[in-house]
Scaffold this active site. Structure first.
Site, PDB file in Angstrom:
ATOM      1  N   ASP A   1      65.861 -52.930   3.936  1.00  0.00           N
ATOM      2  CA  ASP A   1      65.831 -52.791   5.396  1.00  0.00           C
ATOM      3  C   ASP A   1      64.980 -53.892   6.035  1.00  0.00           C
ATOM      4  O   ASP A   1      64.972 -54.030   7.261  1.00  0.00           O
ATOM      5  CB  ASP A   1      65.245 -51.418   5.785  1.00  0.00           C
ATOM      6  CG  ASP A   1      66.334 -50.437   6.204  1.00  0.00           C
ATOM      7  OD1 ASP A   1      67.472 -50.874   6.468  1.00  0.00           O
ATOM      8  OD2 ASP A   1      66.036 -49.225   6.279  1.00  0.00           O
TER       9      ASP A   1
ATOM     10  N   GLN B   1      66.083 -43.333   4.682  1.00  0.00           N
ATOM     11  CA  GLN B   1      66.846 -43.088   5.912  1.00  0.00           C
ATOM     12  C   GLN B   1      65.897 -42.569   7.000  1.00  0.00           C
ATOM     13  O   GLN B   1      65.205 -41.569   6.805  1.00  0.00           O
ATOM     14  CB  GLN B   1      67.960 -42.058   5.629  1.00  0.00           C
ATOM     15  CG  GLN B   1      68.870 -41.788   6.817  1.00  0.00           C
ATOM     16  CD  GLN B   1      69.707 -43.011   7.220  1.00  0.00           C
ATOM     17  OE1 GLN B   1      70.248 -43.719   6.386  1.00  0.00           O
ATOM     18  NE2 GLN B   1      69.812 -43.250   8.522  1.00  0.00           N
TER      19      GLN B   1
ATOM     20  N   LYS C   1      77.004 -45.136   3.726  1.00  0.00           N
ATOM     21  CA  LYS C   1      76.365 -46.203   2.944  1.00  0.00           C
ATOM     22  C   LYS C   1      76.772 -46.093   1.477  1.00  0.00           C
ATOM     23  O   LYS C   1      77.067 -47.100   0.829  1.00  0.00           O
ATOM     24  CB  LYS C   1      74.835 -46.126   3.097  1.00  0.00           C
ATOM     25  CG  LYS C   1      74.379 -46.618   4.458  1.00  0.00           C
ATOM     26  CD  LYS C   1      72.932 -46.331   4.769  1.00  0.00           C
ATOM     27  CE  LYS C   1      72.644 -46.731   6.216  1.00  0.00           C
ATOM     28  NZ  LYS C   1      71.349 -46.284   6.719  1.00  0.00           N
TER      29      LYS C   1
END
Ligand code: NAP
Length: 285
Positions: free
Chosen positions: A119, A96, A52
């Site tokens: 997200d 994460q 990422k």
């Protein structure tokens, strides 16, 4: 009728998206920033976070990394999120997952400012998706899956879409996205009866279960678009292990009109959409 099954190349679609995002970033007055918080030593998570960060740099997004030890307390992780919430250089925050078991991941995710929740897991963003409010941030993997479907068919109105899986991360937002495209949506899950027959009615079949090769060729309606979200590693005797999806890819050939491979289908789209969400969040700030 036998179909010539098109392979939907997620790598190429994701690369095109990243290129257009890079051009967009160059025109922005301020550099977008993405903060990634990683708790613990899970090797796979370290790889994902590294990927990422690299992807951010490639399109001109500034990345902020916070790596906390596996013993970090709820308060310590929450403080990290709060600091990024307050940092005007940070437009997107990603925790994460999974986090170590002693942490309440739901509470942590919900403490991310909805405007920075790239997200798309906050209740505000999930609610906006259901309400059809386009100002929300849409979870990356379903967003990427819809983009892939659109590469083979622009107008999805009236098509029957079957989504296998109902997770908050994927299945539920995917169903909402297809509903907003005017599909008739069936959401299947582990308690669904007659799954093969239901799948067989799908013009668009999306599988997000986590069971290797579960969807057989005879479950697929001839001409259907098949999106395989599952990522499963088949154990091999030499310790390697091949990656396969939830769909029997070989058996789908000649039946589906188009299908995503695993790897190289949905996977590459997830990070590209994370970048897209970060840029959108920076523009809205
Ligand atoms: P999850 O939270 O474990 O959800 C799995 C879903 O599958 C659940 O809704 C479950 O039903 C359903 N299910 C389980 N067994 C079933 C069966 N026999 N028949 C029908 N439905 C069944 O998983 P997830 O986070 O949504 O992820 C699903 C898969 O996608 C995993 O392989 C994951 O690795 C992959 N994934 C890939 C990406 C990517 O970037 N490509 C991103 C996210 C996820 P219940 O709700 O009834 O338990």
């Amino acid at each position: 009728m036998k179909y010539e099954t098109a392979i939907i190349d997620g790598k190429t679609v994701a690369a095109d998206l990243r290129n257009s995002l890079k051009e967009e970033v160059e025109k922005l007055p301020a550099q977008p920033g993405l903060a990634v918080i990683l708790v613990g030593d899970d090797p796979a998570s370290h790889v994902y976070v590294g990927n990422k960060v690299k992807a951010c740099e490639a399109v001109g997004i500034k990345s902020f990394e916070s790596r906390l030890p596996a013993q970090a307390t709820q308060a310590e992780v929450a403080a990290e999120i709060a600091a990024f919430n307050d940092n005007p250089q940070v437009h997107g925050i990603l925790l994460q997952l999974p986090v170590p078991d002693h942490l309440d991941s739901d509470a942590l995710v919900q403490s991310i400012a909805p405007s920075k929740d790239v997200d798309g897991l906050s209740f505000i963003n999930q609610g906006k998706l259901i309400a059809g409010d386009k100002t929300g941030l849409v979870p990356c993997t379903p967003q990427g899956s819809l983009r892939l479907i659109k590469t083979v068919k622009e107008d999805l109105s009236g098509l029957h879409a079957v989504v296998i899986g109902r997770s908050l991360l994927f299945g539920k937002p995917m169903a909402q996205l297809l509903l907003s495209e005017n599909c008739t949506v069936t959401q299947a899950h582990s308690k669904t009866k007659n799954l093969p027959e239901i799948c067989k009615q799908a013009d668009i079949l999306v599988a997000a279960v986590g069971r290797p090769l579960m969807v057989k060729g005879e479950w697929i309606k001839p001409g259907a678009i098949v999106i395989d979200v599952g990522i499963n590693r088949l154990e091999s005797t030499n310790g390697g292990g091949k990656l396969v999806g939830d769909v029997d890819f070989e058996a789908a050939q000649g039946i589906a009109s188009a299908i995503t491979p695993v790897p190289g289908g949905v996977g590459p789209m997830t990070i590209a959409c994370l970048l897209a969400n970060t840029i959108a969040a920076s523009q809205a700030a």
